[in-house]
Design a protein around this motif. Structure first.
Motif, PDB file in Angstrom:
ATOM      1  N   ASP A  68      -0.696  25.776 -13.065  1.00 41.61           N
ATOM      2  CA  ASP A  68      -0.517  26.492 -14.335  1.00 41.61           C
ATOM      3  C   ASP A  68      -1.812  26.521 -15.133  1.00 41.61           C
ATOM      4  O   ASP A  68      -2.199  27.552 -15.681  1.00 41.61           O
ATOM      5  CB  ASP A  68       0.585  25.856 -15.187  1.00 41.61           C
ATOM      6  CG  ASP A  68       1.979  26.216 -14.751  1.00 41.61           C
ATOM      7  OD1 ASP A  68       2.136  27.172 -13.955  1.00 41.61           O
ATOM      8  OD2 ASP A  68       2.922  25.530 -15.194  1.00 41.61           O
ATOM      9  N   GLU A  69      -2.476  25.384 -15.208  1.00 44.18           N
ATOM     10  CA  GLU A  69      -3.732  25.317 -15.960  1.00 44.18           C
ATOM     11  C   GLU A  69      -4.814  26.151 -15.280  1.00 44.18           C
ATOM     12  O   GLU A  69      -5.589  26.838 -15.949  1.00 44.18           O
ATOM     13  CB  GLU A  69      -4.185  23.862 -16.117  1.00 44.18           C
ATOM     14  CG  GLU A  69      -5.392  23.692 -17.004  1.00 44.18           C
ATOM     15  CD  GLU A  69      -5.199  24.184 -18.434  1.00 44.18           C
ATOM     16  OE1 GLU A  69      -6.204  24.591 -19.046  1.00 44.18           O
ATOM     17  OE2 GLU A  69      -4.067  24.191 -18.945  1.00 44.18           O
ATOM     18  N   ARG A  71      -4.279  28.787 -13.489  1.00 49.28           N
ATOM     19  CA  ARG A  71      -3.899  30.178 -13.772  1.00 49.28           C
ATOM     20  C   ARG A  71      -4.382  30.597 -15.151  1.00 49.28           C
ATOM     21  O   ARG A  71      -4.951  31.676 -15.323  1.00 49.28           O
ATOM     22  CB  ARG A  71      -2.381  30.332 -13.672  1.00 49.28           C
ATOM     23  CG  ARG A  71      -1.887  31.723 -13.979  1.00 49.28           C
ATOM     24  CD  ARG A  71      -0.344  31.759 -13.939  1.00 49.28           C
ATOM     25  NE  ARG A  71       0.140  33.044 -14.344  1.00 49.28           N
ATOM     26  CZ  ARG A  71       0.316  33.419 -15.616  1.00 49.28           C
ATOM     27  NH1 ARG A  71       0.045  32.588 -16.595  1.00 49.28           N
ATOM     28  NH2 ARG A  71       0.769  34.618 -15.905  1.00 49.28           N
ATOM     29  N   ARG A  72      -4.170  29.742 -16.153  1.00 47.99           N
ATOM     30  CA  ARG A  72      -4.618  30.064 -17.509  1.00 47.99           C
ATOM     31  C   ARG A  72      -6.130  30.259 -17.562  1.00 47.99           C
ATOM     32  O   ARG A  72      -6.628  31.196 -18.182  1.00 47.99           O
ATOM     33  CB  ARG A  72      -4.200  28.960 -18.485  1.00 47.99           C
ATOM     34  CG  ARG A  72      -2.779  29.098 -18.986  1.00 47.99           C
ATOM     35  CD  ARG A  72      -2.508  28.152 -20.146  1.00 47.99           C
ATOM     36  NE  ARG A  72      -2.380  26.769 -19.729  1.00 47.99           N
ATOM     37  CZ  ARG A  72      -1.268  26.243 -19.239  1.00 47.99           C
ATOM     38  NH1 ARG A  72      -0.192  26.977 -19.100  1.00 47.99           N
ATOM     39  NH2 ARG A  72      -1.229  24.979 -18.884  1.00 47.99           N
ATOM     40  N   GLU A  73      -6.847  29.369 -16.908  1.00 49.85           N
ATOM     41  CA  GLU A  73      -8.312  29.470 -16.897  1.00 49.85           C
ATOM     42  C   GLU A  73      -8.773  30.747 -16.197  1.00 49.85           C
ATOM     43  O   GLU A  73      -9.718  31.398 -16.652  1.00 49.85           O
ATOM     44  CB  GLU A  73      -8.923  28.245 -16.214  1.00 49.85           C
ATOM     45  CG  GLU A  73      -8.709  26.935 -16.952  1.00 49.85           C
ATOM     46  CD  GLU A  73      -9.461  26.867 -18.278  1.00 49.85           C
ATOM     47  OE1 GLU A  73     -10.568  27.432 -18.363  1.00 49.85           O
ATOM     48  OE2 GLU A  73      -8.936  26.247 -19.213  1.00 49.85           O
ATOM     49  N   LEU A  76      -8.173  33.742 -18.501  1.00 46.31           N
ATOM     50  CA  LEU A  76      -9.188  33.788 -19.559  1.00 46.31           C
ATOM     51  C   LEU A  76     -10.515  34.302 -19.022  1.00 46.31           C
ATOM     52  O   LEU A  76     -11.192  35.085 -19.675  1.00 46.31           O
ATOM     53  CB  LEU A  76      -9.375  32.401 -20.180  1.00 46.31           C
ATOM     54  CG  LEU A  76      -8.269  31.915 -21.094  1.00 46.31           C
ATOM     55  CD1 LEU A  76      -8.518  30.465 -21.503  1.00 46.31           C
ATOM     56  CD2 LEU A  76      -8.157  32.802 -22.323  1.00 46.31           C
ATOM     57  N   ARG A  87      -0.067  41.347 -19.003  1.00 46.25           N
ATOM     58  CA  ARG A  87       0.429  40.383 -18.040  1.00 46.25           C
ATOM     59  C   ARG A  87       1.878  40.725 -17.770  1.00 46.25           C
ATOM     60  O   ARG A  87       2.625  41.027 -18.683  1.00 46.25           O
ATOM     61  CB  ARG A  87       0.337  38.959 -18.597  1.00 46.25           C
ATOM     62  CG  ARG A  87      -1.074  38.434 -18.624  1.00 46.25           C
ATOM     63  CD  ARG A  87      -1.078  36.998 -19.003  1.00 46.25           C
ATOM     64  NE  ARG A  87      -1.112  36.920 -20.458  1.00 46.25           N
ATOM     65  CZ  ARG A  87      -0.987  35.814 -21.142  1.00 46.25           C
ATOM     66  NH1 ARG A  87      -0.779  34.683 -20.531  1.00 46.25           N
ATOM     67  NH2 ARG A  87      -1.042  35.811 -22.439  1.00 46.25           N
TER      68      ARG A  87
END
Length: 117
Positions: A68-69, A71-73, A76, A87
């Motif tokens: 998840d982290e 994916r977020r990075e 961004l 999205r």
């Protein structure tokens, strides 16, 4: 777009440093060598799923939380400055049979709007 191994390594390093732990401590607990863990964190080595699972266990981090982290990075990093990005989220609801809903979220600098399709 950054390489996946670099983003994974950066996230692992951020978690480790956030816990105030050393490379030596995490490497020993994960059962990998200190140089290898260092290379994974720097993004110069592509870790297998088994090694990533061991590192996650040592960091008391679940694999889904890591992903998840990451994916977020990646999102961004992929978003151009000052531009909107759509999205798409897919949700399957259980109950009287499967119902699928798809929503698109437009992410702007200051506004978030959800459009139901």
């Amino acid at each position: 777009m950054p390489l996946l191994r670099r983003v994974i390594g950066a996230v692992l390093r951020k978690v480790r440093l956030g816990q105030g732990r050393t490379l030596r401590q995490v490497a020993a607990e994960a059962g990998v060598s200190l140089p290898y863990l260092s290379e994974v964190e720097r993004g110069t080595k592509e870790a297998s799923s088994e090694v990533l699972a061991a590192i996650c266990r040592a960091l008391r981090l679940t694999m889904p939380d890591l992903l998840d982290e990451v994916r977020r990075e990646m999102l961004l990093a992929a978003q151009p400055a000052g531009r909107s990005q759509f999205r798409t989220a897919l949700a399957v609801q259980r109950g009287q049979g499967p119902r699928v809903s798809i929503s698109r979220t437009m992410v702007c600098a200051r506004t978030v709007a959800t459009v139901r399709l």
